[in-house]
Design an enzyme around this catalytic site. Structure first.
Site, short mmCIF file in Angstrom:
data_model
loop_
_atom_site.label_atom_id
_atom_site.label_comp_id
_atom_site.label_asym_id
_atom_site.label_seq_id
_atom_site.Cartn_x
_atom_site.Cartn_y
_atom_site.Cartn_z
CG HIS A 17 -10.28 9.55 -33.23
ND1 HIS A 17 -10.06 10.90 -33.34
CD2 HIS A 17 -11.59 9.36 -33.50
CE1 HIS A 17 -11.19 11.50 -33.68
NE2 HIS A 17 -12.13 10.59 -33.78
CG ASP A 57 -9.75 14.98 -31.66
OD1 ASP A 57 -10.58 14.31 -32.31
OD2 ASP A 57 -8.73 15.46 -32.18
NE ARG A 112 -35.16 -6.55 -24.02
CZ ARG A 112 -36.39 -6.95 -23.98
NH1 ARG A 112 -36.91 -7.60 -25.01
NH2 ARG A 112 -37.12 -6.70 -22.93
#
Length: 159
Positions: A17, A57, A112
């Site tokens: 997926h 998809d 970060r």
């Protein structure tokens, strides 16, 4: 450990997926839960001329000459879901080698300065990063990640 445990149909084939695009010739798999922004980010990259769609998809990944290569299932080839518009036809590439995995996560889950990481796909390590799909800079970050991997050779080093 192989990613998507249970999604594989064989040692040489997976169906996952996710949305697959090609950026600067490198295959990028956008993955995340429904509503994470996979198709939206792909649409912004495609619309800006940065990327070409491979699959939306569902993405099929096969090992070809030792490399994981992404394609679309035949029934979904050339189609992109645009939330609020529907399923639209777009130009696509028939296949692209998988060079980067982009996990789409909430902004507060992004480090970060993350340590480099890889995930194994059909026996090959593939660099992976986490991004927030709906940030205005997300398309630029995908392209920056692809360019960084090409420049630093991390994609080859992971092999």
């Amino acid at each position: 450990m192989e990613i998507w445990a249970g999604a594989g149909l064989s040692d040489n084939f997976l169906r996952v997926h996710g949305t697959a695009i090609a950026v600067d010739g490198a295959g990028v798999l956008l993955r995340g839960p429904s509503g994470a922004g996979k198709s939206d980010l792909a649409l912004r990259l495609i619309d800006s001329g940065i990327a070409m769609l491979v699959a939306d998809d569902q993405t099929e990944i096969r090992r070809l000459n030792g490399d994981p290569v992404m394609t679309a299932p035949p029934s979904l080839q050339g189609l992109l879901e645009v939330r609020g518009v529907g399923i639209v036809a777009v130009d696509t590439l028939p296949a692209s080698p998988l060079r980067l995995i982009v996990d789409l996560v909430a902004p507060d889950r992004i480090e970060r300065l993350p340590e480099p990481r890889t995930e194994t796909v059909l026996g090959r390590p593939v660099p992976a990063v986490s991004l927030s799909a709906f940030e205005a800079s997300a398309p630029a970050k995908v392209r920056a990640a692809v360019r960084h991997l090409a420049r630093t050779g991390l994609a080859e080093a992971a092999e």
